[in-house]
Design an enzyme around this catalytic site. Structure first.
Site, PDB file in Angstrom:
ATOM      1  CB  SER A  53      -0.942   0.001   1.214  1.00 27.32           C
ATOM      2  OG  SER A  53      -0.254   0.494   2.343  1.00 27.32           O
ATOM      3  CE  LYS A  54      -0.725   5.784  -4.810  1.00 29.71           C
ATOM      4  NZ  LYS A  54      -1.520   6.782  -5.448  1.00 29.71           N
TER       5      LYS A  54
END
Ligand code: GLU
Length: 464
Positions: free
Chosen positions: A251-252
């Protein structure tokens, strides 16, 4: 057009500019490009920027920059134009409004005046009764009077929604379980499941290739397409998610290593990155692992795409990158290294390149390996035994005829052999004395890249 091509292919990516360019955007773009090129199709870049809380203009540029670095160029997009624009969702709000009105008139959509608290209460009640939540349709059957703020909901007709997924085959969802979903929020902005299929239809997208996380969205989008009387895309392909090494979603927010630009800055070659990303979700069905983009276009097919998530494996990426570095010719590698090694004159760098090539996994590794050429290393703390080993090596080196890698290596190997030692027992103290590090180019090159008197002075100093 090749014999097995599908005519008129138009594909797209639709990234949201909400942060750095994600590896997933690169991988989705790559699969779109492979399919577009194999079918002489068109690749569209659309920007999904209706999340006003999180979007920023500069993030759009970051996406462009990352895709340009990889050479995944698009044919139509906000910066390129095209016949199906505008290509930013924020510039298409009128289009969504017109479509919403069409659905309202046809009674495929209706205003919902429920407040967040009321909806919350409905949800909690469903939880209490242990049933899956779907909206009660209160505002369809019996809208409250006197309220002005509303969202628009899609009136789900019920029944199965089936579609063809090029990875999974026929997929079917029961829309009776969906509940009437919101298509326009009370602030007037469309939801993703409303805007995206309208864009795909009005941009004449024929194949939707995107991440697996959107598989459950597809039936909602198809309901919208059907209600608007548009033709559905011919097929979808939901590609495996990239997972972090621990198996969670990459995930970012949680994983800085999901940032594509990091790989450019760390000296990965774009062509190696593409090769690695292709293999992350797909396999060619053979042992072969190295593919150029053109070869991928030729070899790729959706039926060899894996169904589950794909774990990001840095070691494999490093291996592939090393292979690409070794395959570069010396001039090309020199050109790629030059901007990061400004301290070195070109002639020295040119001499270093063949030796570096054998050891490098990333371009960024060249700098620490060559730093000793322009920086005097601190005198190493050698053990007495290592100092002892330096003495015969120093004598032998002082006698070497021609200060070149090969004779230097041979002389040192000879010293080790005469003393009954392994080559590295002699090479390592020399390497430490001359570079201050345990990793450097092969020992002959490490020494030959320095003037003889400098190398000898460092060895003498280390013996003190
Ligand atoms: N904006 C969506 C995303 O970035 C687009 C998904 C799609 O391709 O439809 O995930």
């Amino acid at each position: 057009m090749g014999v097995s091509e599908t005519p008129g292919v138009r594909v797209r990516i639709a990234p949201s500019p909400t942060g750095f360019a994600h590896l997933g955007t690169a991988s989705t773009s790559l699969y779109n490009v492979l399919f577009a090129r194999a079918n002489s199709g068109v690749f569209v870049l659309r920007v999904d920027d209706t999340d006003i809380q999180r979007n920023r203009d500069e993030y759009e540029k970051v996406i462009y920059e990352a895709l340009h670095w990889l050479g995944l160029d698009w044919d139509e997009g906000p910066d390129k134009g095209g016949d199906h624009g505008p290509y930013r969702q924020s510039e298409r709000l009128d289009i969504y409004k017109q479509h919403a009105n069409r659905l309202l008139e046809a009674k495929n959509a209706y205003p919902c005046y429920c407040t967040a608290e009321e909806l919350d209460a409905e949800r909690k009640q469903a939880q209490l009764e242990k049933r899956a939540y779907v909206y009660s349709r209160r505002c369809l059957d019996n809208p409250p009077a006197g309220r002005t703020e509303f969202a628009l909901r899609f009136h789900v007709p019920g029944g199965k929604v089936r579609f063809n997924d090029m990875v999974r085959g026929e997929v079917s969802f029961d829309s009776g379980l969906f509940g009437d979903f919101i298509i326009v929020k009370s602030d007037g902005y469309p939801t993703y499941n409303f805007a995206s299929p309208i864009d795909d239809a009005t941009m004449a997208i024929t194949h939707v290739i995107r991440g697996e996380e959107h598989l459950p969205n597809t039936p909602y989008q198809l309901l919208v397409v059907d209600a608007l009387g548009y033709q559905r895309p011919q097929a979808f392909a939901h590609m495996p998610l990239i997972l972090a090494p621990d198996g969670g979603k990459l995930s970012k927010r949680k994983h800085p290593e999901a940032n594509l630009v990091l790989y450019r800055d760390q000296g990965y070659l774009p062509e190696a990155m593409l090769n690695y990303l292709a293999l992350l979700g797909w396999n060619p069905g053979t042992e072969r692992e190295i593919f150029s983009l053109d070869e991928l276009v030729e070899a790729f097919s959706f039926d060899r795409v894996q169904h589950g998530g794909a774990r990001f494996d840095r070691r494999k990426l490093d291996w592939i990158n090393g292979e690409y570095i070794r395959a570069l010719d010396d001039d090309e590698l020199l050109a790629r290294l030059k901007p990061t090694l400004t301290e070195l004159d070109e002639a020295t760098l040119r001499r270093a390149v063949p030796a570096l090539k054998t050891r490098m996994r990333t371009l960024a590794e060249a700098r620490p390996m060559l730093e000793y050429l322009w920086t005097e290393p601190a005198p190493p703390q050698l053990a007495d035994i290592d100092k002892e080993r330096l003495k015969p090596a120093a004598v032998a080196l002082s006698l070497v005829q021609g200060w070149d890698a090969m004779p230097i290596h041979d002389v040192l190997a000879q010293v080790a052999e005469s003393a009954g030692l392994k080559p590295n027992d002699v090479f390592m103290p020399i390497r430490l004395a001359v570079t201050g590090k345990r990793i450097s180019p092969p020992i002959g090159d490490t020494l030959a890249l320095l003037p003889k008197e400098v190398a000898m002075a460092r060895i003498t100093r280390a013996m003190e």
